[in-house]
Design a protein around this motif. Structure first.
Motif, mmCIF file in Angstrom:
data_model
loop_
_atom_site.group_PDB
_atom_site.id
_atom_site.type_symbol
_atom_site.label_atom_id
_atom_site.label_comp_id
_atom_site.label_asym_id
_atom_site.label_seq_id
_atom_site.Cartn_x
_atom_site.Cartn_y
_atom_site.Cartn_z
ATOM 1 N N ALA A 28 6.515 2.704 0.152
ATOM 2 C CA ALA A 28 5.971 1.406 0.512
ATOM 3 C C ALA A 28 6.811 0.215 0.399
ATOM 4 C CB ALA A 28 4.845 1.062 -0.431
ATOM 5 N N CYS A 29 7.927 0.348 -0.480
ATOM 6 C CA CYS A 29 8.835 -0.880 -0.713
ATOM 7 C C CYS A 29 9.772 -0.924 0.520
ATOM 8 C CB CYS A 29 9.307 -0.927 -1.938
ATOM 9 S SG CYS A 29 8.220 -1.142 -3.349
ATOM 10 N N GLN A 30 9.942 0.145 1.311
ATOM 11 C CA GLN A 30 10.814 0.203 2.449
ATOM 12 C C GLN A 30 10.328 0.098 3.690
ATOM 13 O OE1 GLN A 30 14.800 2.260 1.697
ATOM 14 N NE2 GLN A 30 13.329 3.560 0.243
ATOM 15 N N LEU A 31 9.052 -0.240 3.685
ATOM 16 C CA LEU A 31 8.131 -0.127 5.127
ATOM 17 C C LEU A 31 8.813 -1.228 6.193
ATOM 18 C CD1 LEU A 31 4.491 0.249 3.960
ATOM 19 C CD2 LEU A 31 5.987 1.726 5.364
ATOM 20 N N ASP A 32 9.405 -2.242 5.666
ATOM 21 C CA ASP A 32 10.205 -3.233 6.708
ATOM 22 C C ASP A 32 11.609 -2.846 6.964
ATOM 23 O OD1 ASP A 32 11.106 -4.062 3.990
ATOM 24 O OD2 ASP A 32 10.049 -5.986 4.184
ATOM 25 N N LYS A 33 11.970 -1.802 6.430
ATOM 26 C CA LYS A 33 13.470 -1.567 6.615
ATOM 27 C C LYS A 33 13.489 -0.918 8.104
ATOM 28 C CE LYS A 33 16.922 1.733 4.928
ATOM 29 N NZ LYS A 33 17.371 2.484 4.116
#
Length: 368
Positions: free
Chosen positions: A97-102
């Protein structure tokens, strides 16, 4: 079961041929011995064997067992085994979830989720079904799976808002209602539909129910091979299981009469063609609907008692594998079928239990 990454576990083949070579008299004697066991003896034998070896099992399996035993008994001694599951899914949600915008992250992880499904016939069918929806498994078996489990515990995991935003922006209906997808993994799809509603990111349950019944009308039953019949029955049990939030609350027998009536009318074929896991789930479906006295419960219990290997203290796989890590699902279902409680317990809500409230992962918060 909870996995840190979606996967398809291949069951090892053990010496089935040796069992087939037993003289008829020996088989008859074995069946006679098994039939003398009662439900409590089988349940206790499985439970003792599992709990004596629980620490040897993978974290996801310990968690699966602990969650179910807590919901069956309300006994806090199972909370720490369930807490193992919370740590596993929290770490996984943090990674995804914490890398979804990567840039490129979703595409890469979606491909990985499909790649690790395996190479067997079922895996190939699932990979083929996923071709039109390459990101579907990432959003469902990864994001939905981990976040819904944390939500069941009354908590929210890391990067929750980012995850919810991503799920709301994704329309899962096409993948959920696709014929090839339903024929590849009916039970998993209904899980996804209920998880989406649970997290308030989409309500696909009615659409999936319609699609499921279009794919598996009763008129098609005579044309279903054993694998497709099992897929249908497995899918039907999970309508009920998902509605119960996985053994946290009873379900309405009238709402699911279309499933329960079908099971009753087809119990002979179910007992003949389904696996022990699925047969146990059929019986548990009646328990969840408040119909523990139904003849189907007795029939499924009798089958499960006869499937129990008193020497191994477990119900082995269809090919004779007694491995506990692979067979915990089957065996905990058997325990539940044979000893259904009068009350189900929600959670566990770790933040409210003295045994666990000091040991929550730092990345989770109590739901508002």
């Amino acid at each position: 079961m909870i996995n840190t990454r979606p996967s398809n576990y291949l069951i090892a083949v053990l010496g089935l041929s040796a069992a087939l070579l037993l003289p008829n008299a020996s088989l008859a004697k074995q069946n006679e011995q098994q039939s003398t066991l009662n439900a409590n003896q089988v349940r206790q034998g499985i439970q003792t064997h599992l709990e004596q070896n629980l620490y040897q099992l993978p974290p996801r399996v310990q968690g699966h067992y602990g969650i179910r035993l807590y919901r069956m008994t309300g006994d806090e001694k199972y909370a720490n085994a369930a807490l193992v599951d919370l740590y596993a899914v929290t770490e996984s949600q943090s990674f995804y979830a914490c890398q979804l915008d990567k840039p490129g992250f979703i595409d890469t992880e979606a491909r990985e989720a499909i790649a690790i499904l395996g190479k067997g016939p079922r895996a190939k069918a699932r990979k083929k079904a996923l071709q039109p929806f390459p990101e579907f498994l990432f959003y469902t078996d990864v994001l939905l799976r981990f976040s819904s489990r944390i939500d069941e515990f009354g908590l929210q995991g890391p990067c929750h808002d980012k995850l919810i935003k991503a799920l709301k922006s994704t329309d899962l209906k096409t993948g959920l209602t696709d014929k090839a997808m339903i024929e590849a993994w009916a039970a998993q799809l209904i899980n996804y539909a209920y998880w989406a509603k649970q997290l308030e990111v989409g309500d696909y349950i009615a659409d999936y129910k319609q699609a499921f019944n279009d794919v598996y009308p009763a008129s098609r039953d005579s044309k279903l091979n054993k694998k497709q019949f099992r897929n249908k029955i497995y899918g039907m049990t999970h309508f009920i299981f998902a509605a119960s939030e996985y053994y946290q609350q009873p379900v309405d027998a009238k709402e699911f009469a279309w499933i329960l009536d079908y099971f009753a009318a087809n119990i002979e074929r179910i007992l003949a063609d389904a696996t022990d896991d699925i047969i146990a789930e059929v019986g548990i479906s009646f328990h969840l609907a408040g119909l523990s006295q139904h003849p189907v419960v007795t029939q499924t219990q009798r089958h499960i008692i006869n499937a129990y290997d008193e020497t191994l203290h477990t119900i082995p796989s269809p090919k004779g594998n007694p491995d506990l890590a692979l067979g915990e699902h089957r065996n905990v279902l058997a325990m539940m079928l044979l000893n259904w409680p009068t009350t189900l317990h929600q959670g566990p809500y770790f933040h409210k239990l003295k045994r666990t409230q000091k040991y929550l992962p730092k990345q989770v918060n109590v739901k508002p």
